[in-house]
Design a protein around this motif. Structure first.
Motif, PDB file in Angstrom:
ATOM      1  N   LEU A 121       8.583   4.351 -34.321  1.00 47.33           N
ATOM      2  CA  LEU A 121       8.109   4.822 -33.031  1.00 47.33           C
ATOM      3  C   LEU A 121       8.807   6.115 -32.607  1.00 47.33           C
ATOM      4  O   LEU A 121      10.003   6.292 -32.835  1.00 47.33           O
ATOM      5  N   THR A 122       8.030   6.993 -31.989  1.00 46.05           N
ATOM      6  CA  THR A 122       8.594   8.136 -31.271  1.00 46.05           C
ATOM      7  C   THR A 122       8.577   7.789 -29.793  1.00 46.05           C
ATOM      8  O   THR A 122       7.535   7.416 -29.245  1.00 46.05           O
ATOM      9  N   VAL A 123       9.732   7.896 -29.132  1.00 46.45           N
ATOM     10  CA  VAL A 123       9.866   7.537 -27.722  1.00 46.45           C
ATOM     11  C   VAL A 123      10.336   8.764 -26.943  1.00 46.45           C
ATOM     12  O   VAL A 123      11.316   9.410 -27.325  1.00 46.45           O
ATOM     13  N   LYS A 124       9.623   9.067 -25.847  1.00 49.57           N
ATOM     14  CA  LYS A 124      10.030  10.172 -24.986  1.00 49.57           C
ATOM     15  C   LYS A 124      10.031   9.688 -23.540  1.00 49.57           C
ATOM     16  O   LYS A 124       9.348   8.732 -23.182  1.00 49.57           O
ATOM     17  N   PHE A 125      10.817  10.387 -22.711  1.00 55.58           N
ATOM     18  CA  PHE A 125      11.053   9.956 -21.338  1.00 55.58           C
ATOM     19  C   PHE A 125      10.542  10.996 -20.343  1.00 55.58           C
ATOM     20  O   PHE A 125      10.524  12.191 -20.619  1.00 55.58           O
ATOM     21  N   SER A 126      10.144  10.513 -19.167  1.00 54.46           N
ATOM     22  CA  SER A 126       9.980  11.367 -17.998  1.00 54.46           C
ATOM     23  C   SER A 126      10.707  10.694 -16.843  1.00 54.46           C
ATOM     24  O   SER A 126      11.297   9.625 -17.006  1.00 54.46           O
ATOM     25  N   ASP A 127      10.664  11.297 -15.672  1.00 53.81           N
ATOM     26  CA  ASP A 127      11.326  10.699 -14.518  1.00 53.81           C
ATOM     27  C   ASP A 127      10.705   9.366 -14.121  1.00 53.81           C
ATOM     28  O   ASP A 127      11.361   8.538 -13.484  1.00 53.81           O
ATOM     29  N   ALA A 128       9.454   9.143 -14.500  1.00 56.49           N
ATOM     30  CA  ALA A 128       8.746   7.947 -14.040  1.00 56.49           C
ATOM     31  C   ALA A 128       8.312   7.018 -15.155  1.00 56.49           C
ATOM     32  O   ALA A 128       7.888   5.895 -14.869  1.00 56.49           O
ATOM     33  N   ALA A 129       8.395   7.448 -16.420  1.00 51.47           N
ATOM     34  CA  ALA A 129       7.751   6.649 -17.465  1.00 51.47           C
ATOM     35  C   ALA A 129       8.414   6.830 -18.824  1.00 51.47           C
ATOM     36  O   ALA A 129       9.180   7.765 -19.058  1.00 51.47           O
ATOM     37  N   PHE A 130       8.064   5.893 -19.731  1.00 51.98           N
ATOM     38  CA  PHE A 130       8.363   5.996 -21.153  1.00 51.98           C
ATOM     39  C   PHE A 130       7.046   6.245 -21.886  1.00 51.98           C
ATOM     40  O   PHE A 130       6.037   5.591 -21.591  1.00 51.98           O
ATOM     41  N   PHE A 131       7.057   7.155 -22.829  1.00 54.36           N
ATOM     42  CA  PHE A 131       5.867   7.478 -23.624  1.00 54.36           C
ATOM     43  C   PHE A 131       6.173   7.145 -25.076  1.00 54.36           C
ATOM     44  O   PHE A 131       7.157   7.633 -25.638  1.00 54.36           O
ATOM     45  N   ILE A 132       5.318   6.333 -25.699  1.00 50.27           N
ATOM     46  CA  ILE A 132       5.615   5.823 -27.038  1.00 50.27           C
ATOM     47  C   ILE A 132       4.424   6.059 -27.961  1.00 50.27           C
ATOM     48  O   ILE A 132       3.286   5.696 -27.650  1.00 50.27           O
ATOM     49  N   PHE A 133       4.726   6.669 -29.107  1.00 54.52           N
ATOM     50  CA  PHE A 133       3.721   6.951 -30.127  1.00 54.52           C
ATOM     51  C   PHE A 133       4.103   6.200 -31.387  1.00 54.52           C
ATOM     52  O   PHE A 133       5.203   6.359 -31.914  1.00 54.52           O
TER      53      PHE A 133
END
Length: 365
Positions: A65-77
Motif C-alpha cells: 500500500l501507498t499511504v498519504k496524509f492530509s489534515d483531514a484524511a488518509f489516502f490509500i492506494f
C-alpha cells in the motif's frame, strides 16, 4: 524503455537477487553513515495510538500500500489492485473512493502517483511516452489536466506551486532522473543525469512534510532535499559489502540482478525527516532473505540507531509510511497486529479480526 510496475520489478529484483539549465546540487559536509556500524536498538517501538481502517466489501486492501496524509484524511492506494484511491477520515472511517481507474466518466486510465491537496487530489498519469497531471476536486470531479514535457513516474508539489518529478533510470525517455516543472508543465530545472540504460524502478521517491520535499531513489546511497531551484544532498550511506558495484550498471540486467542476489545488496526504500529526527528505511537482501534496517538519526547530536525487521516474519513494524504529528506511522496487516502482545498496545486498543483491513500504528521514534 517503459518502467515496470514497482511491485513486479521489486519482486524480480528481490527474487533474482541514480534541455534545461544545468543542475545545481549542493553537498557541503555531507553526513556519512556506515550501515553495519550503526548501533542496534533492542527496545521495541512504543505504540501511542492505533487507528483501524474500516473494512467493507468495497474497500478490501492488500499488503502493498501507498499511504498519504492530509489534515483531514488518509489516502490509500493498493499497489497490487491499482483500481482506486481509498479515502478514510482521521478516525479510520471509510469515506469512499476518491479516484477510480477505468474507462468510465470521471475515471483515469492509470494512477502512477498521487498527492492530496486542499482542493482535492492530483493524479500523475503516465502512459506510453507521455505524462500528465489530472486534477480532481474534493467531490471527485475532474477539474483539469496538465500535460508535462517530462516523463515522470513519481511526483509531488513544491511550496511555490511548481512540480517535481522523477523518471528513474528510464533512458531514453528521460535524460535526467529528476526534473522541476512550472505550473504550465514546462521543465525549468533538471538534476541527476542518466548515464546508464538499465531497468528503471517505478518507485515512490518523494515525501513532503511541512512544505519540505525529501527525495530518495533506488541504486543511490544519497538522500536529498528538493528546493525551489536546486537539489541539496542531505545524507549518504556506506553499505559496505552490500554496496552495488559500479560494474552492475554496465551488465545485462538479468545477469546484474543475479550478481546482486549472490553477493547481497542494500537500497534506500524510505526517507523522511521532521525537526528533531530523520528516518531511513534500508532494505538489505542476503541469501534470499530481505530485512528492513530502520535507521533513526537524532539531528541534534547526529547519533544514529537502527532496528532490523525481517520480511519473513509476520511483523507489524515492517511497513513504515511516514511521520504524522511527530509520530512514526506504520501500516500493519491485521494478522501482524493480532500478534502484538497486550503490553505492547495502549489501553483500549481496537479489536480487529484477522480478515479486516490493516491498522495504522503511531509510534514514538
Amino acid at each position: 524503455m517503459k518502467p515496470l510496475p514497482s511491485q513486479l520489478l521489486y519482486t524480480i529484483v528481490m527474487v533474482l537477487l541514480a534541455s534545461c539549465q544545468k543542475e545545481s546540487i549542493s553537498t557541503g559536509d555531507l553526513p556519512l553513515m556506515e550501515l553495519e556500524d550503526i548501533e542496534l536498538i533492542r527496545t521495541p517501538y512504543t505504540i501511542v495510538k492505533v487507528i483501524p481502517l474500516e473494512t467493507n466489501e468495497n474497500n478490501l486492501l492488500g499488503d502493498f500500500l501507498t499511504v498519504k496524509f492530509s489534515d483531514a484524511a488518509f489516502f490509500i492506494f493498493d499497489e497490487n489492485a491499482r483500481d482506486a484511491i481509498h479515502t478514510f477520515d482521521r478516525k479510520g472511517n471509510y469515506q469512499g473512493r476518491s479516484v477510480e481507474t477505468g474507462e468510465g466518466p470521471g475515471m483515469v486510465a492509470n494512477i502512477s502517483d498521487f498527492i492530496p491537496t486542499p482542493e482535492g487530489t492530483e493524479i500523475l498519469n503516465a502512459q506510453g511516452d507521455q505524462a500528465k497531471i489530472i486534477r480532481f476536486d474534493n467531490s471527485g470531479e475532474i477539474k483539469g489536466n496538465l500535460n508535462l514535457d517530462y516523463y515522470g513516474s513519481s511526483f509531488t508539489k513544491l511550496a511555490n506551486g511548481h512540480y517535481v518529478a522523477s523518471g528513474s533510470y528510464n533512458l531514453p525517455l528521460v535524460e535526467n532522473r529528476l526534473a522541476i516543472m512550472d505550473g504550465h508543465g514546462n521543465t525549468v530545472k533538471t538534476f541527476l543525469p542518466n548515464t546508464h540504460e538499465i531497468l528503471p524502478m517505478q518507485e515512490k521517491n518523494f515525501y513532503t512534510a511541512n512544505e519540505t520535499v525529501f527525495f530518495h531513489e533506488i541504486y543511490n546511497n544519497t538522500t536529498y532535499k528538493v528546493l525551489e531551484e536546486s537539489l541539496a544532498s542531505q545524507y549518504q550511506f556506506d553499505f559496505g559489502k552490500y554496496s552495488i558495484p559500479e560494474r552492475f550498471f554496465e551488465m545485462d540486467w538479468m545477469a546484474g540482478f543475479e550478481m546482486l542476489n549472490q553477493q547481497g545488496f542494500a537500497v534506500i526504500s524510505q526517507y523522511w525527516e521532521n525537526e528533531e529526527k530523520a528516518f531511513f528505511g534500508v532494505d538489505v537482501q542476503v541469501n534470499g532473505e530481505r530485512k528492513n534496517h530502520q535507521v533513526i538519526l537524532d539531528k541534534h547530536n547526529m547519533q544514529a540507531g537502527k532496528r532490523i525487521i525481517s520480511a519473513n516474519d509476520l511483523n507489524a513494524f515492517y511497513h513504515p509510511v511516514g511521520v504524522l504529528d511527530e509520530l512514526l506511522v506504520f501500516v500493519a496487516q491485521a494478522p501482524a497486529y493480532l500478534k502484538l502482545e497486550a503490553d505492547q498496545l495502549p489501553e483500549n486498543s481496537p479489536i480487529v479480526q484477522e480478515g479486516d483491513n490493516p491498522v495504522l500504528l503511531f509510534v514514538e521514534f
